[in-house]
Design an enzyme around this catalytic site. Structure first.
Site, mmCIF file in Angstrom:
data_model
loop_
_atom_site.group_PDB
_atom_site.id
_atom_site.type_symbol
_atom_site.label_atom_id
_atom_site.label_comp_id
_atom_site.label_asym_id
_atom_site.label_seq_id
_atom_site.Cartn_x
_atom_site.Cartn_y
_atom_site.Cartn_z
ATOM 1 N N LEU A 1 0.857 -1.176 0.000
ATOM 2 C CA LEU A 1 0.000 0.000 0.000
ATOM 3 C C LEU A 1 0.894 1.227 0.000
ATOM 4 O O LEU A 1 2.000 1.204 0.558
ATOM 5 C CB LEU A 1 -0.890 0.033 1.250
ATOM 6 C CG LEU A 1 -1.963 -1.060 1.396
ATOM 7 C CD1 LEU A 1 -2.670 -0.906 2.736
ATOM 8 C CD2 LEU A 1 -2.958 -0.999 0.252
ATOM 9 N N ASP A 2 0.424 2.326 -0.618
ATOM 10 C CA ASP A 2 1.163 3.578 -0.539
ATOM 11 C C ASP A 2 1.399 3.931 0.932
ATOM 12 O O ASP A 2 0.571 3.607 1.800
ATOM 13 C CB ASP A 2 0.371 4.718 -1.190
ATOM 14 C CG ASP A 2 0.262 4.558 -2.695
ATOM 15 O OD1 ASP A 2 1.043 3.766 -3.260
ATOM 16 O OD2 ASP A 2 -0.596 5.223 -3.290
ATOM 17 N N MET A 3 2.478 4.621 1.195
ATOM 18 C CA MET A 3 2.802 4.977 2.573
ATOM 19 C C MET A 3 1.648 5.734 3.237
ATOM 20 O O MET A 3 1.325 5.510 4.406
ATOM 21 C CB MET A 3 4.070 5.836 2.613
ATOM 22 C CG MET A 3 4.508 6.214 4.018
ATOM 23 S SD MET A 3 6.009 7.198 4.041
ATOM 24 C CE MET A 3 5.373 8.754 3.383
ATOM 25 N N THR B 1 -1.516 5.568 2.600
ATOM 26 C CA THR B 1 -2.764 4.804 2.641
ATOM 27 C C THR B 1 -2.760 3.871 3.842
ATOM 28 O O THR B 1 -1.751 3.241 4.150
ATOM 29 C CB THR B 1 -2.926 3.970 1.353
ATOM 30 O OG1 THR B 1 -2.889 4.846 0.225
ATOM 31 C CG2 THR B 1 -4.243 3.220 1.354
#
Length: 540
Positions: free
Chosen positions: A377-379, A381
């Site tokens: 996951l994106d940091m 998110t």
């Protein structure tokens, strides 16, 4: 200038909240842009602008303004700092050699469309077609003749002279086919030689053009002598020598931040704080919203600013030191774990070796084997992630991701409300922006397929942790592909939902967090083969 106190350190240019002094200066600049109509001749109708608050030796505070590149074809609009190097002088070295390259371009285009070249290519095609047709026709005749000879032989009763005649006929036809091929090769070779004469001439001019362009670009970059707060100078060629590409990208040195800092240093002004914003229509493929603030680009500006900010006290990167929250274990067994990643925590370790889901899980499960991190996951998110604890589980879960049999659901708060269908499908191909990673751009020709399904839940008003109220749209997102920043771009892009996710620093406006949460994940257990679904509701 406003009565705001000066910040103790200069703006960290790649992640920041604009200082009130910059906001005031930006609003003044926006009024000037609007009233002066300087954007009227700008292709595409949009441009990045920047403001820099500066202090002189007497303590007087003022601001400077800049725009990236050219504005309506000019780099000399009044009220803005000049370029670091002016390559637009009509009789200057750059323009003279640029005209020489343009003249060579015209010669190349004329040669590529010359009647003689077209006639030679057509003659070659005709020669290849006609000789092939002649050869194919002769082969067909030979095949029929061979069948005829076979029928004669099958009837029997041939004399030795008749058999010899049949043999001579076969030998003659084979020899004639060979002679025909040689004649065809000579005809084609002659036609091809005429085409290649034109192509060699064109290739020579193109080689000359490339050499001239490379030399001119090298000369241009050598003219950019970038200052820093210590008074040290480095050319762009020197600055970019240690980057992966080894050379500056086109347009390097002409963005707002380098222009503003160069002017300040050259006039003995102390940079105090800085901000950049987009004004006007968004670019075709990028996500830029009118009036929104954006960090400096990484591809062109990061190496330059690393030099230019030396000697200044600069704010630390606000992303450093985040992710102090604990990792929540939602489920685990001998094969895998389902965890809830907090916003601000990396999925896997970065260069600075900050805490990440993977580093924490390796510490919690020292017996685990294999890569463990099945997906990311994106940091910024938050939400559910799968972690494999064995190599077999990793391979099985990876296969499910590749086969797109793992289903994920996200909840997001969009920054605003708008009239779009209650449910729908977004299909916008994506690719990285090579000059501003990690930003992604929509590219319908070269982008990778990216598809998202969505369902609007409700419109509401929320109050973030700073006490700021936001009118938002709560929405379910179901990614059908797994491209980087897919949900963020699909929400923000005008051809998607047209509303960025609240708190998105790349494609919208910064807030106390990115309001995107991976709320559910469904997969097949690697050992039991049973379908498993886990849900974790967001705290917003």
């Amino acid at each position: 200038m406003s009565n705001q106190s000066l910040p103790p350190r200069f703006t960290y240019p790649f992640c920041y909240e604009p200082h009130p002094l910059c906001v005031d200066a930006a609003e003044e600049l926006k009024r000037y842009i609007r009233e002066s109509h300087i954007m009227d001749g700008e292709p595409g109708g949009g441009k990045m602008f920047g403001v820099l608050i500066v202090e002189d030796g007497d303590g007087h505070v003022s601001h400077l303004a800049a725009y990236s590149g050219l504005l309506a074809g000019r780099n000399d609009w009044p009220g803005f700092v000049p370029p670091v190097f002016d390559a637009q002088q009509p009789d200057g070295y750059f323009k003279i050699h640029e005209r020489q390259i343009s003249t060579l371009n015209e010669k190349i285009e004329a040669a590529e469309h010359a009647p003689g070249y077209a006639a030679a290519r057509e003659a070659l095609v005709n020669a290849e077609t006609e000789t092939k047709a002649e050869t194919d026709s002769y082969r067909a005749m030979m095949k029929e003749a061979k069948s005829h000879r076979s029928r004669i032989r099958q009837r029997g009763g041939l004399s030795s002279e008749e058999e010899a005649a049949l043999t001579r006929e076969s030998q003659f036809q084979k020899a004639e086919l060979h002679r025909m091929k040689l004649r065809a090769a000579r005809i084609i070779e002659t036609a091809k030689a005429k085409v290649e004469k034109f192509e060699r001439h064109i290739a020579t001019m193109k080689t000359e053009r490339k050499t001239m362009s490379d030399n001119l670009q090298h000369w241009l970059f050598s003219q950019y002598s970038m200052l820093n707060a210590r008074g040290e100078r480095r050319s762009l060629l020197s600055i970019f020598a240690d980057t992966p590409s080894g050379v500056p990208p086109a347009g390097a040195g002409d963005c707002c931040a380098p222009k503003l800092l160069q002017y300040a240093y050259s006039h003995n002004l102390r940079p105090v704080c800085m901000a950049e914003f987009w004004y006007g229509h968004p670019p075709k493929n990028e996500l830029r919203r009118h009036g929104c603030y954006y960090p400096a680009c990484s591809g062109k500006c990061k190496p330059i600013l690393a030099h230019m900010l030396q000697g200044l006290a600069v704010d630390p990167d606000p992303l450093q030191g985040r992710a102090g929250q604990d990792l929540e274990i939602v489920y685990q067994d001998e094969e895998l774990a389902v965890v809830c990643k907090p916003a601000g925590m990396l999925s896997v370790p970065g260069r600075d070796r900050r805490r990440s889901v993977l580093s924490l899980m390796r510490r919690l499960c020292p017996e685990a084997e294999g890569p463990m991190a099945v997906h990311r996951l994106d940091m910024d998110t938050s939400g559910l992630m799968l972690v494999a604890k064995t190599a077999d589980a990793y391979r099985c879960l990876q296969r499910q991701f590749l086969d797109r049999t793992i289903h994920k659901e996200y909840i997001a708060l969009l920054d605003g409300t708008s009239a779009f269908p209650q449910q729908g499908r977004i299909d916008l191909p994506l690719r990285p922006d090579p000059f501003d990673r990690p930003r992604q751009i929509v590219d319908r020709e070269n982008g990778k397929p990216a598809v998202t399904l969505y369902n609007v839940l409700r419109k509401e008003t929320i109050t973030d942790s700073t006490g700021t109220q936001h009118a938002v749209t709560r929405i379910q997102l179901f990614p059908q592909t797994g491209r980087t920043h897919q949900l963020r771009v699909h929400c923000a892009h005008s051809d998607g939902l047209g509303l960025p996710i609240l708190g998105d620093p790349l494609y919208g406006n910064r807030s106390d967090r990115l309001y995107l949460h991976a709320v559910a994940i469904t997969f097949i257990h690697p050992i039991t083969k049973k379908e498993m679904t886990f849900r974790h509701n967001p705290d917003f």
